[in-house]
Write a protein that holds these residues in place. Structure first.
Motif, PDB file in Angstrom:
ATOM      1  N   SER A  72      41.217  22.842  59.043  1.00 28.24           N
ATOM      2  CA  SER A  72      42.008  23.603  58.080  1.00 28.24           C
ATOM      3  C   SER A  72      42.613  22.679  57.025  1.00 28.24           C
ATOM      4  O   SER A  72      43.138  21.612  57.349  1.00 28.24           O
ATOM      5  CB  SER A  72      43.124  24.355  58.801  1.00 28.24           C
ATOM      6  N   ARG A  73      42.493  23.134  55.751  1.00 28.81           N
ATOM      7  CA  ARG A  73      43.135  22.372  54.673  1.00 28.81           C
ATOM      8  C   ARG A  73      44.546  22.923  54.435  1.00 28.81           C
ATOM      9  O   ARG A  73      45.146  22.673  53.419  1.00 28.81           O
ATOM     10  CB  ARG A  73      42.282  22.452  53.400  1.00 28.81           C
ATOM     11  N   GLY A  74      45.044  23.698  55.383  1.00 28.64           N
ATOM     12  CA  GLY A  74      46.416  24.183  55.272  1.00 28.64           C
ATOM     13  C   GLY A  74      46.520  25.695  55.214  1.00 28.64           C
ATOM     14  O   GLY A  74      47.574  26.250  55.461  1.00 28.64           O
ATOM     15  N   GLY A  75      45.422  26.394  54.890  1.00 31.52           N
ATOM     16  CA  GLY A  75      45.472  27.850  54.754  1.00 31.52           C
ATOM     17  C   GLY A  75      45.663  28.548  56.089  1.00 31.52           C
ATOM     18  O   GLY A  75      46.700  29.161  56.354  1.00 31.52           O
ATOM     19  N   SER A  76      44.691  28.426  56.974  1.00 31.73           N
ATOM     20  CA  SER A  76      44.760  29.155  58.246  1.00 31.73           C
ATOM     21  C   SER A  76      45.824  28.544  59.167  1.00 31.73           C
ATOM     22  O   SER A  76      46.517  29.274  59.892  1.00 31.73           O
ATOM     23  CB  SER A  76      43.396  29.171  58.935  1.00 31.73           C
ATOM     24  N   ALA A  77      45.986  27.219  59.146  1.00 27.88           N
ATOM     25  CA  ALA A  77      46.981  26.587  60.026  1.00 27.88           C
ATOM     26  C   ALA A  77      48.388  27.062  59.666  1.00 27.88           C
ATOM     27  O   ALA A  77      49.201  27.355  60.549  1.00 27.88           O
ATOM     28  CB  ALA A  77      46.892  25.068  59.905  1.00 27.88           C
ATOM     29  N   ALA A  78      48.679  27.183  58.368  1.00 23.74           N
ATOM     30  CA  ALA A  78      50.022  27.616  57.955  1.00 23.74           C
ATOM     31  C   ALA A  78      50.276  29.058  58.382  1.00 23.74           C
ATOM     32  O   ALA A  78      51.383  29.395  58.830  1.00 23.74           O
ATOM     33  CB  ALA A  78      50.172  27.471  56.441  1.00 23.74           C
TER      34      ALA A  78
END
Ligand code: FES
Length: 315
Positions: A72-78
């Motif tokens: 994840s580049r931050g989308g799904s993890a956030a």
């Protein structure tokens, strides 16, 4: 854009969470077509596209399912780590690049993994209208498959076939069996990992014309090292802009004070697509269908370029 409140979060699997979203102003949503997706602006400021996976006629809430991507580049993890019930998010209006073909006599839906999401809304819609369909759902195992209890207890449970633990090498045979009775009125829809969809297309197009096989992409095309040639863009207003190698049409237009709506900027979501009035596009997107690309009358201006010295675009 619409401000929404998260009203419910359920863990579908260890890696997939389902978010139920309601309009924060209390009004109902607009109905949407099965297969549609929305842009979701997450807490990290990253926008991602997620399919709506509830019954399309349900306007009290929208449901999305988010797989936490390992890279994840931050989308799904956030969304997984920071969003809680009661939090607000911003979403776009539903857009549909993966619609059911109303001319089809029968529909075969083939999902793998999180690719179940747009096909779930299609199953609801087809069952609602009494259209014949079958949903084939491939997953590593039952624990990693989202929506299994829902599908087993749905009114259309008899139209669902699960395929757990089918290895890559066995998939063509299983797919061939699943599509054995496809006739000229059948349309096939697939969503899942890229290689899986390639296998579905390969098997399905042995029996069906290409335009009866529909693919949903949530990844950009492989990036090319080719920065492309310089070309000109003429707008229907008569203004002309030069697009140098390595720059996109939207970037050049923005510098000229002309904003084109964008979201993913990767050629996936279709937000930046403009009509082409003259010239030949060089398509580098993954949102237009093969048929639309061949027609050449639209272009995804965030990534695609020109094969001719000038493109004339309608704003
Ligand atoms: S902004 Fe998403 S396809 Fe161009």
């Amino acid at each position: 854009m619409i401000t929404v409140t998260v009203s419910e979060i359920t863990a579908e699997t260890a890696a997939v969470k389902c978010f139920r979203l309601c309009r924060s102003d209390g009004r109902p949503f607009a109905p949407y077509e099965a297969g549609a997706h929305v842009d979701v602006l997450g807490p990290s400021g990253i926008t991602r596209q997620y399919s709506l996976c509830g019954p399309p006629g349900e306007t009290g809430s929208y449901v999305i399912a988010v797989k936490r991507e390992e890279c994840s580049r931050g989308g799904s993890a956030a969304l997984h780590d920071q969003v809680r019930v009661g939090h607000q998010l911003t979403i776009g209006e539903p857009r549909n690049l993966f619609a059911l073909d109303p001319a089809a006599a029968r529909h075969v839906l083939v999902a793998a993994g999180i690719g179940i999401t747009p096909l779930l809304s299609m199953a609801y819609a087809l069952h609602h209208t009494g259209s014949p369909f079958r949903l084939h759902y491939f997953a590593t195992d039952r624990q990693q498959a989202a929506f299994v209890p829902l599908l087993e207890n749905a009114d259309f449970a008899a139209d669902v076939t699960f395929h757990f633990g089918v290895g890559r090498s066995e998939q063509p045979e299983v797919l061939a069996a699943a599509l054995a009775d496809a006739d000229t009125g059948t349309h096939v829809y697939t969503c899942g990992p890229k290689e899986f969809m390639h296998r579905v297309v390969d098997v399905a197009t042995r029996a069906l014309p290409e335009d009866h096989v529909h693919v949903e992409h949530f990844q950009p095309l492989e990036p090319t090292a080719d920065a492309g040639e310089e070309f000109e863009v003429e707008l229907d207003t008569g203004e002309v802009f030069r697009v140098p190698p390595g720059r996109s049409i939207v970037e050049v237009l923005a510098e000229g004070g002309i904003e084109v709506d964008t979201s993913c900027r990767e050629g996936i979501c279709g937000t930046c697509v403009l009509p082409v009035l003259d010239g030949v596009p060089e398509h580098r997107d993954n949102c237009l269908t093969r048929k639309e690309k061949a027609a050449g009358d639209q272009i995804a201006t965030c990534v695609s370029r020109a094969r001719t010295p000038r493109l004339v675009l309608e704003l």
